[in-house]
Design a protein around this motif. Structure first.
Motif, PDB file in Angstrom:
ATOM      1  N   LEU A   6      20.242 -70.107  -7.026  1.00  0.00           N
ATOM      2  CA  LEU A   6      21.172 -69.365  -6.164  1.00  0.00           C
ATOM      3  C   LEU A   6      20.766 -67.897  -6.142  1.00  0.00           C
ATOM      4  CD1 LEU A   6      23.990 -69.282  -4.603  1.00  0.00           C
ATOM      5  CD2 LEU A   6      24.959 -68.595  -6.800  1.00  0.00           C
ATOM      6  N   TRP A  64      20.532 -70.838  -1.277  1.00  0.00           N
ATOM      7  CA  TRP A  64      20.630 -71.962  -2.197  1.00  0.00           C
ATOM      8  C   TRP A  64      19.310 -72.729  -2.125  1.00  0.00           C
ATOM      9  CZ3 TRP A  64      23.224 -73.683  -6.184  1.00  0.00           C
ATOM     10  CH2 TRP A  64      23.209 -75.043  -6.514  1.00  0.00           C
ATOM     11  N   ARG A  77      28.509 -77.186   1.425  1.00  0.00           N
ATOM     12  CA  ARG A  77      27.935 -76.512   0.252  1.00  0.00           C
ATOM     13  C   ARG A  77      28.177 -77.357  -0.999  1.00  0.00           C
ATOM     14  NH1 ARG A  77      28.987 -69.957   1.123  1.00  0.00           N
ATOM     15  NH2 ARG A  77      29.139 -70.052   3.398  1.00  0.00           N
ATOM     16  N   LEU A  82      26.903 -77.463  -5.090  1.00  0.00           N
ATOM     17  CA  LEU A  82      27.744 -76.418  -5.673  1.00  0.00           C
ATOM     18  C   LEU A  82      29.086 -77.033  -6.070  1.00  0.00           C
ATOM     19  CD1 LEU A  82      26.911 -73.526  -3.220  1.00  0.00           C
ATOM     20  CD2 LEU A  82      26.694 -73.382  -5.695  1.00  0.00           C
TER      21      LEU A  82
END
Length: 237
Positions: A6, A64, A77, A82
């Motif tokens: 990230l 990402w 996401r 995540l």
């Protein structure tokens, strides 16, 4: 050098007309634990919510695995890896512990047995409904349920808030083992700075929506002056 899992580049974000994050840049490597520290209201929870896509994104980039995701919807996401555990926990209160875990399960190394190994209390309470659990047990369930989605990175927003000291110690130990033994990549917002620094590799301190200090967690833990200046801790006094 390995690509960051990230990365935030000069991120500005907030709510409505209010800018809360103002030029935040940092990266998180795979299998690392990162602590987000600072006094109340400096933007820590906003940062996690921005990574998940729940704030008004103004400028900058969120990457990402090298791909920009600032325009990607929150549920996508999550599918990308995540895993977010919000302060509110949001467990299914009418389902049993085991139902809470299995209803969200996705393929991967984390399964019910592994969650029970991490949180033995949940195994003991597996037939209890979510609304029959203590606050600490609900927090364990919230973390365990997110682990069952097999995320590549876990975002924890003040998981120890309002919990009894013995539960803080138990949860803190479990979170530390997730990083050290299971190799979980972790971003952790927490007021318990000493506990947090003991279970993470890197630390970031926010002040008024900006990063004002970044260091190895073990170094910051020994830097009493910086902790006192930005967080108000008088460690060792």
């Amino acid at each position: 050098m390995a690509e960051a899992l990230l990365e935030l580049r000069d991120v500005r974000a907030g709510y409505g007309d209010a800018v809360v994050l103002d030029g935040v840049s940092f990266s998180v490597s795979e299998n690392a634990g990162v602590a987000l520290l600072g006094r109340n209201g400096v933007g820590k929870s906003t940062l996690i919510q921005t990574v998940m896509g729940f704030t008004q994104f103004l400028s900058g980039s969120i990457l990402w695995r090298g791909r920009e995701i600032q325009t990607v919807k929150p549920h996508l996401r999550a599918r990308m890896g995540l895993g977010w555990v919000p302060q509110e926990r949001d467990i299914f209160r009418s389902l049993t512990v085991e139902e809470n875990l299995t209803v969200v399960a996705r393929p991967g190394p984390w399964d019910v047995k592994k969650v029970y190994d991490l949180f033995p209390r949940l195994k003991e309470r597996r037939e209890n409904k979510g609304n029959q659990l203590s606050g600490g047990e609900q927090q364990m369930l919230a973390i365990g349920r997110t682990l069952m989605t097999n995320p590549a990175m876990l975002l924890l927003d003040e998981p120890l808030e309002g919990l009894a000291p013995i539960i803080v110690e138990e949860l803190g130990d479990a979170i530390g083992r997730m990083v050290r033994e299971a190799g979980m990549t972790l971003m952790l917002v927490e007021q318990h700075a000493e506990v947090t620094l003991g279970m993470t590799d890197e630390a970031i301190i926010l002040e008024r929506g900006r990063i004002v200090h970044q260091a190895a967690s073990k170094d910051l833990l020994a830097d009493h002056a910086t902790l006192d200046r930005y967080i108000g801790l008088n460690i060792g006094d």
